[in-house]
Scaffold this motif. Structure first.
Motif, PDB file in Angstrom:
ATOM      1  N   UNK A 145       0.839  -1.192   0.000  1.00 27.25           N
ATOM      2  CA  UNK A 145       0.000   0.000   0.000  1.00 27.25           C
ATOM      3  C   UNK A 145       0.878   1.247   0.000  1.00 27.25           C
ATOM      4  N   UNK A 146       0.601   2.163  -0.931  1.00 27.49           N
ATOM      5  CA  UNK A 146       1.424   3.360  -1.085  1.00 27.49           C
ATOM      6  C   UNK A 146       0.535   4.595  -1.065  1.00 27.49           C
ATOM      7  N   UNK A 147       0.935   5.578  -0.264  1.00 31.05           N
ATOM      8  CA  UNK A 147       0.269   6.873  -0.252  1.00 31.05           C
ATOM      9  C   UNK A 147       1.233   7.946  -0.694  1.00 31.05           C
ATOM     10  N   UNK A 148       0.774   8.894  -1.508  1.00 31.04           N
ATOM     11  CA  UNK A 148       1.640   9.972  -1.985  1.00 31.04           C
ATOM     12  C   UNK A 148       1.283  11.268  -1.275  1.00 31.04           C
ATOM     13  N   UNK A 149       2.295  12.102  -1.079  1.00 27.39           N
ATOM     14  CA  UNK A 149       2.096  13.373  -0.389  1.00 27.39           C
ATOM     15  C   UNK A 149       3.112  14.392  -0.902  1.00 27.39           C
ATOM     16  N   UNK A 375      -6.119   5.060   7.640  1.00 27.58           N
ATOM     17  CA  UNK A 375      -7.343   4.483   7.104  1.00 27.58           C
ATOM     18  C   UNK A 375      -7.082   3.691   5.825  1.00 27.58           C
ATOM     19  N   UNK A 376      -6.298   4.274   4.915  1.00 30.07           N
ATOM     20  CA  UNK A 376      -6.149   3.681   3.588  1.00 30.07           C
ATOM     21  C   UNK A 376      -4.913   2.807   3.426  1.00 30.07           C
ATOM     22  N   UNK A 377      -3.860   3.085   4.165  1.00 32.10           N
ATOM     23  CA  UNK A 377      -2.620   2.321   3.981  1.00 32.10           C
ATOM     24  C   UNK A 377      -2.475   1.199   5.003  1.00 32.10           C
TER      25      UNK A 377
END
Length: 631
Positions: A145-149, A375-377
């Motif tokens: 799972x990857x989140x970008x910021x 929540x998402x990762x």
């Protein structure tokens, strides 16, 4: 007296040295703590599908676990060393993420610093972002799972890559992301290059400071990670262009030679300055276009005095309506702060934007950001959705955060305010009126002379990245309004306060003796003492009034209807305040000057003086529409 001076100098020296050592101690503490809890893997050369390798620093918790990844991809320098000293900004970000159970990965775009290849604006090709996701998800320490910021150019690549819908791109947090937006809703800005068909000059300045020379020293192919880490301690590949007076540099004509005139690298600029607003090449780069897919839950951050708050909010609304599926459409959240570009966390108990106080504009950003990623990762069943309003927006004037399910907020209704005068609306002392009553049948147009060699100077505003050329924010415009080439229309003092929150529409009926010209508009909150603080501004090149896919020139004296790109704000006009708009034909160097010839403009050095008119009557009802929130 001499003793007092010496004592004062001693105290200054004492506190300066003390602060230096305190800062050094804090930096060492950060690095030491990071070393204790993290695996630090710097200058990893991540391979792309065409063999080009991108320089990447990886920070992950020690141990054999699998961790979600917070990924920041940037054209800016994040090297851990500079001038022989360690830098800790990236380390601080990494430490914050690792303490919360994340791996933190930061990468330079293709052609930037230690990354191989040739750079182009907005991190093209898009496949680099997709390939980076694929590489990271396959690492043994990744949970997939990857989140970008990121903010600004560290955010703007995210939208177009989100349209590729990589299965591991689980969430994103773009901040100040306007240059990643092409055409959406009523806006056709092509990555902040245009507004209303007029060049926004921020990129003229930004490219001078950012674009590297293609003949820069290169690291030999095949250099080992050990070599790269050692070299980076004394060689960060960061060029330092000579400082330039941008206020002077942006005056140069022709436009196409501005970077050449200051010895800047100009290959990217040269191709962009020649593109029309509807040129097909805009769709080939890293800019998100409204007909692209969109498949990522997103937590958006915009700000009232950023260069592109309107397109930012329009994109949020677009994704809520057109995201690829119901889950994506329902998982879009937005924060709108009263700050300048990327200035969210710099808000204080008394936040000053330009010279206007907007009070306490702080927000618990870090708490919300990590709750979103959790929540998402991580898949945590936390209370983000229950606690976090769909839209959090700051209303200036009453200086407080408000919330809504939409923006514009529920209850916002458009009210029409008409322009009127007896033909002498020039300057603050003219007879220009802004009223809800329609003007009479008699047309008494207001005229002014626009000389492109003597344009109206930008003063404050919703700007970014122009060096010393424009200082952004809210400033009292009353001195500017003494100029004869500015038309001023002001309402009566308000009998009760009103909240204006949403998109402000503007329709002008205009004529000119020039083939082509521009019209500018600015909206202000006028205080009882006469101070007039700017809220937003826009512009329209008249040749594009019928669409950006064609140029239709003006005939001398003929009246044309012109709809301008919307302005956007949230401001409470208190009882006794007045609403004001200014109209002119230039706002320079916020926007490039129209030389009024009907030519290409970017290759011209001589302008034509235009005699422009604003018409207002029952036949020509020039007006603005204000989104007033009814409660």
């Amino acid at each position: 007296m001499k003793k007092q001076i010496l004592n004062t100098l001693f105290l200054v020296l004492f506190f300066t040295v003390g602060n230096f050592f305190l800062q050094a101690q804090e930096e060492n503490s950060t690095l030491k703590e990071l070393e204790e809890i993290a695996v630090v893997d710097q200058k990893v050369m991540m391979p792309m599908r065409d063999g080009i390798r991108l320089a990447t620093d990886i920070y992950r918790p020690k141990g054999d676990g699998k961790y979600p990844i917070i990924f920041s991809r940037t054209p800016y320098n994040f090297n851990s060393w500079g001038d022989g000293e360690q830098r800790t900004r990236t380390a601080n970000n990494a430490l914050s993420a690792i303490k919360r159970g994340y791996a933190y990965v930061v990468q330079n775009e293709r052609g930037r610093y230690y990354s191989e290849g040739e750079w182009d604006i907005l991190g093209v090709p898009l496949t680099d972002g997709y390939d980076a996701f694929s590489w990271m998800k396959d690492q043994e320490w990744s949970n997939g799972k990857i989140g970008t910021i990121g903010c600004s150019s560290t955010a703007e690549w995210q939208m177009a890559v989100a349209a590729l819908d990589h299965p591991s791109h689980a969430a994103m947090i773009p901040q100040g992301y306007g240059a990643g937006v092409g055409k959406v809703g009523p806006f056709n800005e092509q990555g902040n290059w245009y507004r209303g068909g007029v060049e926004q000059m921020l990129f003229f300045s930004w490219l001078y400071g950012v674009e590297h020379d293609k003949f820069k020293p290169r690291i030999p192919a095949g250099a080992t990670q050990e070599d790269l880490i050692r070299i980076s301690r004394f060689y960060d590949l960061a060029p330092e262009n000579p400082k330039v007076d941008m206020a002077e540099a942006l005056n140069h004509l022709p436009l196409q030679d501005i970077l050449k005139n200051i010895n800047g690298k100009k290959e990217i600029f040269d191709k962009m300055i020649r593109r029309t607003p509807n040129h097909p090449d805009w769709a080939k780069g890293g800019i998100y276009q409204a007909d692209d897919n969109f498949g990522v839950p997103s937590f958006w951050f915009a700000s009232w005095y950023d260069v592109s708050v309107g397109p930012n909010i329009a994109l949020f609304n677009h994704v809520r309506e057109h995201g690829k599926d119901a889950e994506v459409r329902d998982n879009q959240y937005l924060v709108i702060a009263p700050t300048m570009h990327c200035g969210y966390t710099r808000a204080k108990e008394n936040t000053i934007v330009g010279e206007r106080s907007v009070g306490d504009a702080r927000l618990n950003y870090e708490e919300q950001i990590y709750a979103w990623f959790d929540l998402w990762l991580k898949g945590e069943k936390n209370d983000f959705k229950e606690k976090t309003p769909r839209v959090q927006y700051f209303t200036m004037g009453i200086n407080k955060w408000q919330s809504s399910e939409t923006f514009p907020p529920q209850g916002a209704k458009l009210f029409t305010y008409y322009l009127n005068s007896a033909g002498k609306a020039n300057t603050l002392n003219g007879d220009g009126v802004l009223a809800t009553k329609k003007p009479s049948s008699k047309d008494q147009p207001d005229g002014f002379t626009y000389d492109p060699m003597s344009p109206v100077n930008s003063y404050g505003g919703n700007v970014c990245c122009t060096g010393n050329a424009v200082k952004g924010g809210a400033f009292d415009q009353s001195e500017m309004e003494k100029k004869d080439d500015i038309l001023v229309y002001t309402s009566d003092p308000l009998k009760k306060g009103i909240e204006v929150s949403g998109f402000i529409e503007s329709t002008l009926y205009v004529s000119s003796d020039a083939k082509d010209t521009d019209f500018t508009i600015k909206i202000m909150d006028v205080y009882p003492d006469g101070k007039a603080y700017n809220l937003d501004e826009t512009i329209q090149r008249v040749r594009y009034r019928e669409g950006y896919d064609k140029e239709v020139f003006m005939e001398n004296g003929k009246v044309y209807k012109v709809n301008l790109s919307p302005m956007t704000t949230s401001n409470y006009f208190e009882k006794g305040h007045r609403i004001r708009i200014e109209i002119s034909s230039s706002n320079f160097p916020r926007f490039a000057r129209n030389l009024n010839t009907g030519g290409k403009n970017y290759d011209e050095t001589e302008g034509v003086v235009a005699h422009n008119k604003i018409h207002h009557s029952r036949q020509y009802p020039s007006h603005i529409k204000l989104p007033i929130v009814l409660k």
